[in-house]
Design a protein around this motif. Structure first.
Motif, short mmCIF file in Angstrom:
data_model
loop_
_atom_site.label_atom_id
_atom_site.label_comp_id
_atom_site.label_asym_id
_atom_site.label_seq_id
_atom_site.Cartn_x
_atom_site.Cartn_y
_atom_site.Cartn_z
N GLU A 139 0.83 -1.21 0.00
CA GLU A 139 0.00 0.00 0.00
C GLU A 139 0.86 1.25 0.00
N GLU A 140 1.95 1.23 0.77
CA GLU A 140 2.85 2.39 0.81
C GLU A 140 3.51 2.62 -0.54
N CYS A 141 3.90 1.53 -1.21
CA CYS A 141 4.49 1.67 -2.56
C CYS A 141 3.47 2.25 -3.53
N ALA A 142 2.23 1.81 -3.42
CA ALA A 142 1.17 2.33 -4.29
C ALA A 142 0.94 3.81 -4.03
N LYS A 143 0.97 4.23 -2.75
CA LYS A 143 0.82 5.65 -2.42
C LYS A 143 1.97 6.47 -3.02
N MET A 144 3.18 5.94 -2.90
CA MET A 144 4.35 6.66 -3.44
C MET A 144 4.26 6.77 -4.95
N GLU A 145 3.84 5.71 -5.62
CA GLU A 145 3.68 5.75 -7.08
C GLU A 145 2.65 6.80 -7.47
N LYS A 146 1.55 6.83 -6.74
CA LYS A 146 0.50 7.80 -7.01
C LYS A 146 1.01 9.23 -6.81
N LYS A 147 1.77 9.42 -5.74
CA LYS A 147 2.35 10.74 -5.46
C LYS A 147 3.34 11.15 -6.54
N ASN A 149 3.42 10.10 -9.64
CA ASN A 149 2.66 10.37 -10.87
C ASN A 149 2.00 11.74 -10.82
N ALA A 150 1.45 12.11 -9.68
CA ALA A 150 0.81 13.43 -9.54
C ALA A 150 1.83 14.55 -9.71
N ILE A 151 3.01 14.36 -9.12
CA ILE A 151 4.06 15.36 -9.27
C ILE A 151 4.50 15.45 -10.73
N GLN A 152 4.65 14.30 -11.38
CA GLN A 152 5.05 14.28 -12.79
C GLN A 152 4.03 15.01 -13.67
N GLU A 153 2.75 14.84 -13.37
CA GLU A 153 1.71 15.54 -14.13
C GLU A 153 1.82 17.05 -13.94
N GLN A 154 2.09 17.49 -12.71
CA GLN A 154 2.25 18.92 -12.45
C GLN A 154 3.47 19.48 -13.16
N VAL A 155 4.57 18.71 -13.15
CA VAL A 155 5.79 19.14 -13.84
C VAL A 155 5.52 19.25 -15.34
N SER A 156 4.86 18.26 -15.91
CA SER A 156 4.55 18.28 -17.35
C SER A 156 3.66 19.47 -17.70
N ALA A 157 2.67 19.75 -16.85
CA ALA A 157 1.77 20.88 -17.10
C ALA A 157 2.54 22.20 -17.09
N LEU A 158 3.44 22.37 -16.11
CA LEU A 158 4.24 23.60 -16.06
C LEU A 158 5.17 23.70 -17.25
N ALA A 188 12.49 18.95 -7.18
CA ALA A 188 13.19 18.53 -5.97
C ALA A 188 12.37 17.50 -5.20
N GLU A 189 11.05 17.72 -5.11
CA GLU A 189 10.18 16.77 -4.41
C GLU A 189 10.14 15.43 -5.15
N GLN A 190 10.14 15.50 -6.48
CA GLN A 190 10.12 14.29 -7.31
C GLN A 190 11.40 13.49 -7.09
N GLU A 191 12.52 14.16 -7.01
CA GLU A 191 13.80 13.47 -6.81
C GLU A 191 13.91 12.86 -5.42
N SER A 192 13.30 13.53 -4.42
CA SER A 192 13.37 12.99 -3.05
C SER A 192 12.41 11.83 -2.84
N ALA A 193 11.37 11.75 -3.67
CA ALA A 193 10.39 10.66 -3.52
C ALA A 193 10.90 9.44 -4.17
#
Length: 193
Positions: A139-147, A149-158, A188-193
Motif C-alpha cells: 500500500e505504501e508503494c502504491a501511495k508513493m507511485e500515485k504521489k 505520478n501526480a508530481i510528474q503531471e504537475q511538472v509536465s503541465a508547467l 526537488a520533491e520528485q527526486e526525493s520521492a
C-alpha cells in the motif's frame, strides 16, 4: 479582561491574594504582575526542548504514514549521552505524547531493528518508528507511485506552459518567476520521492 470583564473580575476576587493585592477592590486597579526570574530553570527548559523535538519528530513520522490507532515502538538513536539520559528518564511522557508502545534509547544503529522509518531530531539524535507489522508495504508503494505520478503531471503541465507560444510575452514576469520556483520545488520533491 476586555472580552469578559465580569468573569475575570469574579475569578480574580476568588483567588488567594498577596499582601500587595489584598487591599485592592478590583482587578482593574491592581498592578500588573512582575516577573520572578528566580523561578526560571534553564536546565528544565533545555530538557523540555529536547523532549518536544523528539515528540514532534515522532508525530511527524506517524502523520507521514497515516498512523492513527497503531502504537509502534519508538527507538531513539542518540550519540549524546545527556540526550539519551533525558529521554530515558522521561520515556513515559514521550510514550504518551507520541502514541508509542515503548521508548528504547540506543547508542548504536545496529541495535535498531529493520523495518523502521527514520527522521533526524538534531545533529546527535534520530527517531526510528518500527513499522514492521504496522503498515502494509504494498500500500505504501502504491501511495508513493500515485504521489510521483501526480508530481510528474504537475511538472509536465508547467513545462507545457513554458513551451506555449508567446508565454514569455503574455505572462507577467512575476508569474513566470513564481512558476519557475514551483517547477524547481516539484522537481526537488520528485527526486526525493
Amino acid at each position: 479582561h476586555p472580552f469578559m470583564p465580569y468573569v475575570t473580575e469574579e475569578l480574580w476576587q476568588r483567588l488567594p491574594k498577596s499582601d500587595a493585592t489584598s487591599r485592592l477592590d478590583s482587578l482593574v486597579i491592581a498592578p500588573f504582575p512582575q516577573e520572578n526570574t528566580s523561578l526560571q530553570d534553564e536546565v528544565a527548559e533545555e530538557e523540555m526542548r529536547i523532549l518536544d523535538a523528539v515528540v514532534r519528530v515522532a508525530r511527524s513520522i506517524r502523520s507521514n504514514y497515516g498512523l492513527t490507532k497503531q502504537r509502534p515502538s519508538l527507538y531513539l538513536l542518540s550519540r549524546a549521552e545527556r540526550v539519551g539520559e533525558i529521554v530515558s528518564r522521561n520515556s513515559t511522557v514521550i510514550t504518551t505524547l507520541s502514541s508509542s508502545s515503548e521508548v528504547v534509547v540506543v547508542d548504536d544503529a545496529s541495535k535498531i531493528p529493520s523495518g523502521c522509518a527514520v527522521e533526524i531530531v538534531n545533529e546527535s539524535s534520530s527517531v526510528y518508528l518500527l513499522l514492521t507489522g504496522v503498515i502494509n508495504p504494498a500500500e505504501e508503494c502504491a501511495k508513493m507511485e500515485k504521489k510521483i505520478n501526480a508530481i510528474q503531471e504537475q511538472v509536465s503541465a508547467l513545462q507545457g506552459k513554458f513551451a506555449a507560444p508567446g508565454y514569455e510575452a503574455k505572462v507577467p514576469e512575476w508569474l513566470q518567476k513564481e512558476n519557475q520556483e514551483k517547477l524547481q520545488r516539484l522537481v526537488a520533491e520528485q527526486e526525493s520521492a
